[in-house]
Enzyme design. Structure first.
Site, short mmCIF file in Angstrom:
data_model
loop_
_atom_site.label_atom_id
_atom_site.label_comp_id
_atom_site.label_asym_id
_atom_site.label_seq_id
_atom_site.Cartn_x
_atom_site.Cartn_y
_atom_site.Cartn_z
N ASP A 1 -38.99 -17.74 12.67
CA ASP A 1 -39.07 -16.72 13.70
C ASP A 1 -39.86 -15.53 13.15
O ASP A 1 -39.32 -14.51 12.79
CB ASP A 1 -37.65 -16.29 14.09
CG ASP A 1 -37.65 -15.48 15.37
OD1 ASP A 1 -38.69 -15.46 16.05
OD2 ASP A 1 -36.62 -14.87 15.66
N CYS B 1 -18.83 18.94 3.73
CA CYS B 1 -18.24 18.09 4.76
C CYS B 1 -17.45 16.98 4.08
O CYS B 1 -17.99 16.27 3.22
CB CYS B 1 -19.35 17.49 5.62
SG CYS B 1 -18.76 16.19 6.73
N CYS C 1 -20.90 17.83 13.70
CA CYS C 1 -20.40 16.72 12.88
C CYS C 1 -19.00 16.33 13.36
O CYS C 1 -18.13 17.19 13.50
CB CYS C 1 -20.37 17.15 11.42
SG CYS C 1 -19.54 15.96 10.37
N CYS D 1 -25.57 15.99 9.06
CA CYS D 1 -24.63 17.11 9.00
C CYS D 1 -25.10 18.03 7.88
O CYS D 1 -25.39 17.58 6.77
CB CYS D 1 -23.23 16.57 8.70
SG CYS D 1 -22.07 17.85 8.23
N CYS E 1 -16.48 17.45 10.31
CA CYS E 1 -16.23 18.83 9.89
C CYS E 1 -16.65 19.85 10.94
O CYS E 1 -16.53 21.05 10.73
CB CYS E 1 -16.94 19.12 8.57
SG CYS E 1 -18.73 19.25 8.76
#
Ligand code: IVH
Length: 667
Positions: free
Chosen positions: A117, A431, A408, A426, A411
């Site tokens: 393929d 975080c 986010c 973010c 956070c």
């Protein structure tokens, strides 16, 4: 001049041999680095002697000027398509028809081939030189992608002369990308903030359609050849004979191709393919059966678009429909925000799937994927399942387009997508999701390798605010650890011990562990070597010093400098070192009379191992190579040395015994 010409020819031969080993025989004999070194040598010689450059030199694969559009190319013989057999009955019918039309009772000999393929192409060789290549297009006219095909190392620019070469040889084959290459490439793209490819086929197709072949050259394209086009100046009696000749010319052929007789052979291979499909390193969407004899093929002839002598056996679909229950957002250690479709669990090719990646906002927009949609999903090899398309007829009323959150999910800090990049991140370095990701990466096997420091432990430590950076691993104590869920004192003790053990490490592992963007395992090793294991020097290095290093590019240099300029990062590194992290000494490479020289070790070595030999010469600033060429300076021959020794004698290279070698380097 004669001498340089000879050197150039030897280098070209050597490089072409390596290509054959790698792509045709699937048996590489040298490391990539050595291959690159040979290429650089050749480039240098050719640059100094531009008159000696020939169009089939391996250096001529890249460097063609970008095109403004592709020219069209008419295929001298049409590139046909294949009729399908959907099941065993239709295969039995195919065999019956073949026998009936040929008027034979005996069992027919067939070729059975995986149906790759990828993208069908035609390669044209005139007097053994690759002159043109094109896409299939509508079967009659394709696009001239010669300069892109030239960048594919698996395609010989001139045919090897291990079999007589026809005046004109047209070869058809499929260009594809392996799963592992595809995965690697997408990871690199994500790291660079580029859009990942949806699947290997799209990637292969997109790569071949680049107007700038220097982009194609960076894509890990491969090819398997499976059919003739026009051939002039030689005749072949069967598919078998032809496919056995291809490798002699340096053309790769799929090793999974088999030959056999009668309908039972067809059915057996069809059944087998269903199983081996999942183990292949590339995608197939079926198998192709071809009548082996070319005389029979001619007799059977073609319908309007497909031959009567071949059929494609379809395999069970790797695509199914299911419903999107929700779209969640996952966060990586670099803060990358990735949308994931949560699916109604469904079995695809024997594996239950309940997640599919949606890649990024652009992809969501392009496919207009919404929560509640019924979608077609596909699984390909070990690639993460993905959404192919939405079944719009089944969309529930009142559904809304999906947009990634601006904040986010972990956070709530702002998510930012730099201009020109597809990945949103973010922006909060602290975080918890990023902190966890960074710590998990730091302690992982390929980095600091801290045994027992698993995801659950990291989750708890970060959630309980016991840790916000990797340096704090080293101030954890027994009391803190023992208080965690499911943590007996004994396990806590063990973890502290592994933390301690992990302190003696290498600079490469530590640098990799820091998680500098674009700097992976390999780059970390390169940096360790270039800075002789001195982290401070690396931290002080500027863009220029970094880009001067082979294999360190501009983007990487910039992320390195940015990373080490950051105050927080500096503090974390200082704290790690203060906690007692120590690097193995990297031996300084001494300038010596051997700097830049090449050694080849051959025969069975009795006084030292090959590995020791390699490290001995590397310490002298020299290198060990696997093959003898005009650029070899010394051949060290142990007992039983064969053809390499012979070649060394021909080239009048200094030949040493193992003892001579030890004496030469003063051991
Ligand atoms: S033979 C008449 N052999 O399948 C012969 N095709 O539907 C036609 N394909 O566009 C080609 N693997 O891209 C042949 N081993 C194989 C193949 C193969 C994949 C593709 C090819 C072509 C399509 C034909």
């Amino acid at each position: 001049m004669m001498d340089i010409l000879r050197q150039i020819q030897l280098l070209r031969d050597e490089i072409n041999q390596h290509n054959t080993h790698y792509y045709v025989q699937d048996n590489p004999v040298v490391a990539d680095i050595e291959y690159d070194q040979l290429m650089r040598k050749l480039e240098k010689l050719e640059m100094e002697n531009p008159k000696l450059i020939t169009p089939d030199s391996p250096t001529q694969r890249i460097g063609a000027a970008p095109l403004s559009e592709f020219q069209s190319l008419v295929h001298r013989l049409p590139m046909l398509s294949l009729a399908n057999a959907m099941n065993e009955d239709e295969l039995i019918e195919f065999d019956n028809q073949v026998k009936k039309r040929l008027g034979v009772e005996a069992e027919i000999e067939y070729a059975a081939e995986p149906k790759l393929d990828g993208l069908a192409v035609e390669l044209v060789f005139e007097e053994g030189i690759f002159t043109h290549g094109s896409t299939r297009g509508d079967g009659t006219t394709g696009e001239d992608i010669t300069q892109n095909l030239k960048t594919i190392r698996a395609i010989p620019l001139s045919l090897l002369k291990n079999a007589p070469i026809p005046h004109i040889l047209e070869v058809r084959g499929e260009v594809f990308i392996t799963h592992s290459d595809f995965k690697k490439m997408n990871e690199q793209r994500l790291e660079k903030g580029e859009q990942p490819f949806a699947n290997p086929r799209n990637c292969a197709a997109g790569s071949l359609r680049q107007l700038d072949s220097s982009i194609t050259a960076q894509r890990p394209l491969r090819i398997y050849c499976y059919a003739p086009g026009l051939i002039e100046g030689a005749t072949y009696s069967s598919q078998k004979e032809l496919l056995e000749t291809f490798p002699k010319w340096g053309l790769p052929v799929n090793p999974k191709i088999e030959f056999g007789k009668g309908v039972n052979f067809l059915l057996g291979y069809y059944e087998k393919a269903e199983k081996f499909r999942t183990e292949l390193e590339y995608d197939i969407d079926g198998v192709v059966f071809k009548v082996n004899s070319f005389a029979y093929q001619d007799e059977l002839g073609v319908r309007s678009r497909s031959p009567r002598w071949a059929i494609a056996g379809k395999l069970k679909s790797q695509q199914v429909t299911t419903k999107i229950l929700n779209i969640e957002v996952s966060l990586g250690r670099t803060g990358a925000v990735t949308p994931v479709a949560k699916l109604e669990p469904v079995s695809v090719g024997g594996v239950v799937v309940s997640n599919a990646t949606l890649h990024n906002q652009d992809e969501i927009d392009r496919k207009d994927v919404r929560i509640g949609d019924t979608v077609l999903i596909q699984r390909a090899g070990d690639v993460i399942p993905e959404v192919v398309k939405v079944i719009l007829e089944k969309r529930p009323k009142g559904s809304l387009p999906f947009t990634l959150p601006n904040n986010c999910p972990v956070c709530s800090h702002e998510v930012f997508r730099p201009e020109g990049e597809v990945v949103a991140r973010c922006q909060n370095m602290e975080c918890p999701a990023q902190v966890k990701g960074r710590i998990e990466h730091f302690v992982s096997k390929g980095c600091m390798d801290i045994d027992g420091f698993g995801t659950k432990l990291v989750d708890q430590l970060v959630e309980k605010k016991l840790m916000k950076n990797v340096a704090e691993i080293y101030s954890l104590n027994l009391e803190q650890l023992s208080e965690l869920e499911r943590m007996a004192e004994k396990s806590a003790q063990n973890i502290l011990e592994s933390i301690n053990t992990s302190k003696s490490t290498t600079m490469a592992r530590f640098v990799h562990g820091l998680g500098i963007r674009n700097v992976g395992e390999h780059a970390s090793k390169v940096l360790e070597k270039s800075f002789s294991g001195n982290l401070e020097n690396l931290m002080d290095a500027g863009i220029e010093a970094l880009t001067a290093i082979h294999e360190i590019g501009g983007i990487m240099a910039e992320s390195i400098v940015n990373f080490f300029q950051d105050d927080t990062n500096q503090k974390v590194i200082k704290a790690c070192l203060k906690a007692g992290i120590q690097f193995e000494v990297v031996e300084q490479i001494q300038e010596s009379e051997f700097t830049g020289k090449t050694f080849v070790f051959t025969g069975s070595l009795e006084k030292f191992s090959r590995k020791d030999a390699q490290s001995m010469v590397e310490k002298l600033g020299a290198r060990a190579s696997g093959s003898v060429s005009s650029k070899t300076d010394y051949v060290v021959a142990g007992p039983g040395a064969g053809s390499k020794l012979g070649k060394a004698k021909d080239l009048e290279i200094t030949i040493l015994t193992e003892d001579d070698f030890l004496e030469l380097i003063g051991k």
